[in-house]
Design a protein around this motif. Sequence first.
Motif, PDB file in Angstrom:
ATOM      1  N   VAL A  36       0.558  -1.014  -0.118  1.00 24.84           N
ATOM      2  CA  VAL A  36      -0.024  -0.082  -0.105  1.00 24.84           C
ATOM      3  C   VAL A  36       0.870   1.242  -0.154  1.00 24.84           C
ATOM      4  O   VAL A  36       2.202   1.187   0.705  1.00 24.84           O
ATOM      5  CB  VAL A  36      -0.950   0.184   1.483  1.00 24.84           C
ATOM      6  CG1 VAL A  36      -0.367   0.165   2.612  1.00 24.84           C
ATOM      7  CG2 VAL A  36      -2.100   1.186   1.169  1.00 24.84           C
ATOM      8  N   THR A  37       0.431   2.425  -0.971  1.00 23.81           N
ATOM      9  CA  THR A  37       1.423   3.340  -0.953  1.00 23.81           C
ATOM     10  C   THR A  37       0.358   4.557  -0.725  1.00 23.81           C
ATOM     11  O   THR A  37      -0.534   4.601  -1.152  1.00 23.81           O
ATOM     12  CB  THR A  37       2.112   3.425  -2.328  1.00 23.81           C
ATOM     13  OG1 THR A  37       2.863   2.327  -2.559  1.00 23.81           O
ATOM     14  CG2 THR A  37       2.796   4.721  -2.371  1.00 23.81           C
ATOM     15  N   HIS A  38       0.835   5.519   0.263  1.00 23.82           N
ATOM     16  CA  HIS A  38       0.076   6.546   0.605  1.00 23.82           C
ATOM     17  C   HIS A  38       0.815   7.767  -0.172  1.00 23.82           C
ATOM     18  O   HIS A  38       2.125   7.814   0.255  1.00 23.82           O
ATOM     19  CB  HIS A  38       0.245   6.873   2.138  1.00 23.82           C
ATOM     20  CG  HIS A  38      -0.843   5.618   2.832  1.00 23.82           C
ATOM     21  ND1 HIS A  38      -2.055   5.749   3.025  1.00 23.82           N
ATOM     22  CD2 HIS A  38       0.022   4.542   3.389  1.00 23.82           C
ATOM     23  CE1 HIS A  38      -2.303   4.480   3.711  1.00 23.82           C
ATOM     24  NE2 HIS A  38      -1.245   3.847   3.932  1.00 23.82           N
ATOM     25  N   ILE A  39       0.063   8.577  -0.776  1.00 16.27           N
ATOM     26  CA  ILE A  39       0.650   9.755  -1.582  1.00 16.27           C
ATOM     27  C   ILE A  39       0.340  11.043  -1.215  1.00 16.27           C
ATOM     28  O   ILE A  39      -0.850  11.241  -1.025  1.00 16.27           O
ATOM     29  CB  ILE A  39       0.661   9.556  -2.909  1.00 16.27           C
ATOM     30  CG1 ILE A  39       1.135   8.086  -3.419  1.00 16.27           C
ATOM     31  CG2 ILE A  39       1.392  10.744  -3.691  1.00 16.27           C
ATOM     32  CD1 ILE A  39       0.852   7.651  -4.832  1.00 16.27           C
ATOM     33  N   SER A  40       0.988  11.816  -0.843  1.00 14.19           N
ATOM     34  CA  SER A  40       0.687  13.399  -0.372  1.00 14.19           C
ATOM     35  C   SER A  40      -0.195  13.929  -1.147  1.00 14.19           C
ATOM     36  O   SER A  40       0.043  13.747  -2.698  1.00 14.19           O
ATOM     37  CB  SER A  40       1.858  14.171   0.093  1.00 14.19           C
ATOM     38  OG  SER A  40       2.741  14.695  -1.152  1.00 14.19           O
ATOM     39  N   PRO A  41      -0.893  15.076  -1.009  1.00 17.03           N
ATOM     40  CA  PRO A  41      -1.661  15.674  -2.097  1.00 17.03           C
ATOM     41  C   PRO A  41      -0.946  16.489  -3.163  1.00 17.03           C
ATOM     42  O   PRO A  41      -0.974  16.426  -4.429  1.00 17.03           O
ATOM     43  CB  PRO A  41      -2.657  16.709  -1.443  1.00 17.03           C
ATOM     44  CG  PRO A  41      -2.913  16.005  -0.102  1.00 17.03           C
ATOM     45  CD  PRO A  41      -1.387  15.142   0.243  1.00 17.03           C
ATOM     46  N   GLY A  42       0.230  16.897  -2.622  1.00 16.65           N
ATOM     47  CA  GLY A  42       1.220  17.650  -3.515  1.00 16.65           C
ATOM     48  C   GLY A  42       2.121  16.563  -4.483  1.00 16.65           C
ATOM     49  O   GLY A  42       2.964  17.311  -4.951  1.00 16.65           O
ATOM     50  N   MET A  97       5.815  10.350  -0.171  1.00 14.80           N
ATOM     51  CA  MET A  97       5.158   9.265  -0.281  1.00 14.80           C
ATOM     52  C   MET A  97       5.582   8.022   0.848  1.00 14.80           C
ATOM     53  O   MET A  97       6.754   7.977   1.304  1.00 14.80           O
ATOM     54  CB  MET A  97       5.766   8.421  -1.588  1.00 14.80           C
ATOM     55  CG  MET A  97       5.212   7.134  -1.785  1.00 14.80           C
ATOM     56  SD  MET A  97       5.870   6.437  -3.411  1.00 14.80           S
ATOM     57  CE  MET A  97       7.495   6.026  -3.043  1.00 14.80           C
ATOM     58  N   LEU A  98       4.511   7.311   1.282  1.00 16.89           N
ATOM     59  CA  LEU A  98       4.770   6.256   2.343  1.00 16.89           C
ATOM     60  C   LEU A  98       4.349   4.946   1.663  1.00 16.89           C
ATOM     61  O   LEU A  98       3.261   4.771   1.431  1.00 16.89           O
ATOM     62  CB  LEU A  98       4.043   6.469   3.484  1.00 16.89           C
ATOM     63  CG  LEU A  98       3.955   5.275   4.562  1.00 16.89           C
ATOM     64  CD1 LEU A  98       5.033   4.981   5.349  1.00 16.89           C
ATOM     65  CD2 LEU A  98       2.918   5.574   5.576  1.00 16.89           C
ATOM     66  N   PHE A  99       5.502   4.039   1.764  1.00 17.46           N
ATOM     67  CA  PHE A  99       5.270   2.724   1.009  1.00 17.46           C
ATOM     68  C   PHE A  99       5.370   1.622   1.953  1.00 17.46           C
ATOM     69  O   PHE A  99       6.538   1.867   2.918  1.00 17.46           O
ATOM     70  CB  PHE A  99       6.660   2.279   0.048  1.00 17.46           C
ATOM     71  CG  PHE A  99       6.423   1.027  -0.759  1.00 17.46           C
ATOM     72  CD1 PHE A  99       5.701   0.638  -1.595  1.00 17.46           C
ATOM     73  CD2 PHE A  99       7.285   0.065   0.192  1.00 17.46           C
ATOM     74  CE1 PHE A  99       5.832  -0.585  -1.920  1.00 17.46           C
ATOM     75  CE2 PHE A  99       7.345  -1.268  -0.270  1.00 17.46           C
ATOM     76  CZ  PHE A  99       6.688  -1.680  -1.279  1.00 17.46           C
ATOM     77  N   ILE A 100       4.401   0.923   2.179  1.00 19.31           N
ATOM     78  CA  ILE A 100       4.510  -0.177   3.148  1.00 19.31           C
ATOM     79  C   ILE A 100       4.177  -1.669   2.604  1.00 19.31           C
ATOM     80  O   ILE A 100       3.264  -1.556   1.647  1.00 19.31           O
ATOM     81  CB  ILE A 100       3.434   0.079   4.231  1.00 19.31           C
ATOM     82  CG1 ILE A 100       3.592   1.069   5.079  1.00 19.31           C
ATOM     83  CG2 ILE A 100       3.512  -1.257   5.104  1.00 19.31           C
ATOM     84  CD1 ILE A 100       2.744   1.350   6.249  1.00 19.31           C
ATOM     85  N   GLY A 101       5.074  -2.405   2.296  1.00 20.05           N
ATOM     86  CA  GLY A 101       5.003  -3.563   1.837  1.00 20.05           C
ATOM     87  C   GLY A 101       5.486  -4.865   2.364  1.00 20.05           C
ATOM     88  O   GLY A 101       6.169  -4.899   3.418  1.00 20.05           O
ATOM     89  N   GLN A 102       4.721  -6.012   2.170  1.00 20.06           N
ATOM     90  CA  GLN A 102       4.867  -7.167   2.771  1.00 20.06           C
ATOM     91  C   GLN A 102       5.741  -8.066   1.470  1.00 20.06           C
ATOM     92  O   GLN A 102       5.265  -8.170   0.481  1.00 20.06           O
ATOM     93  CB  GLN A 102       3.851  -8.019   3.235  1.00 20.06           C
ATOM     94  CG  GLN A 102       3.941  -9.286   3.859  1.00 20.06           C
ATOM     95  CD  GLN A 102       2.558  -9.742   4.337  1.00 20.06           C
ATOM     96  OE1 GLN A 102       1.836  -9.210   4.205  1.00 20.06           O
ATOM     97  NE2 GLN A 102       2.686 -11.104   4.538  1.00 20.06           N
ATOM     98  N   LEU A 103       6.698  -8.564   1.627  1.00 24.47           N
ATOM     99  CA  LEU A 103       7.448  -9.406   0.826  1.00 24.47           C
ATOM    100  C   LEU A 103       6.632 -10.488   0.609  1.00 24.47           C
ATOM    101  O   LEU A 103       6.287 -11.483   1.463  1.00 24.47           O
ATOM    102  CB  LEU A 103       8.849  -9.590   1.175  1.00 24.47           C
ATOM    103  CG  LEU A 103       9.696  -8.295   1.378  1.00 24.47           C
ATOM    104  CD1 LEU A 103      11.491  -8.471   1.549  1.00 24.47           C
ATOM    105  CD2 LEU A 103       9.633  -7.565   0.243  1.00 24.47           C
ATOM    106  N   ARG A 104       6.613 -11.261  -0.402  1.00 20.74           N
ATOM    107  CA  ARG A 104       5.996 -12.515  -0.819  1.00 20.74           C
ATOM    108  C   ARG A 104       6.643 -13.254  -1.795  1.00 20.74           C
ATOM    109  O   ARG A 104       7.718 -12.772  -2.552  1.00 20.74           O
ATOM    110  CB  ARG A 104       4.733 -12.269  -1.261  1.00 20.74           C
ATOM    111  CG  ARG A 104       4.484 -11.487  -2.516  1.00 20.74           C
ATOM    112  CD  ARG A 104       3.117 -11.324  -2.757  1.00 20.74           C
ATOM    113  NE  ARG A 104       2.864 -11.706  -4.290  1.00 20.74           N
ATOM    114  CZ  ARG A 104       1.740 -12.284  -4.605  1.00 20.74           C
ATOM    115  NH1 ARG A 104       0.501 -12.284  -3.824  1.00 20.74           N
ATOM    116  NH2 ARG A 104       1.611 -12.737  -5.829  1.00 20.74           N
ATOM    117  N   GLY A 105       6.395 -14.329  -2.306  1.00 22.47           N
ATOM    118  CA  GLY A 105       7.127 -15.305  -3.356  1.00 22.47           C
ATOM    119  C   GLY A 105       8.556 -15.478  -2.896  1.00 22.47           C
ATOM    120  O   GLY A 105       8.754 -15.705  -1.673  1.00 22.47           O
TER     121      GLY A 105
END
Length: 174
Positions: free
Chosen positions: A57-63, A67-75
Amino acid sequence: MKSLLLLLALLLPLGLRAQSEPEIHYESVRSSQYQLQYQVPAGWDQLRQTNDTTVSVTHISPGRDMMLFIGQLRGAAARMTPNQALYHLAEQFGVTVNKQFSTAYNGIQFLETTGSGNRDGQVLRYDALAAQHRGHVLLICVSGTPDAFTTHEPLVQHVLRSLAPAKARREPNR
């Protein structure tokens, strides 16, 4: 008396500046997928993605400058250590990880690294964290333009300090 007036004159711009900065309102996010809860500024866009190596999930500022990226590794990536995950993330910024430090936020032990680099031709600052958390590797990165990162340093620290294990939801009494 002159020194008191001089002191007041020096403090006045600080008071005006504090009043002109908008107050940041945060939204709480609880993810059962990542078994994580955290806060992000209200009004940031959210983008969910799944690919061969991450569910994120990536949260992106209005401007569009933070950016805030949160990931769970898989595979196959799920077998990486937090150290390896940070290394691969740093490669995306065109830098090598030369300084990592251990840190903890609300009981989650992270490896963390900070720096600057280029992504898609744009200079960015970043603060990246990786952790083995409840059976999976989490990869978290806050990035932005150097100006935005400096301007929003309290926001970045608030988001990072809000990272915590997701609490189990209480079942209603039957």
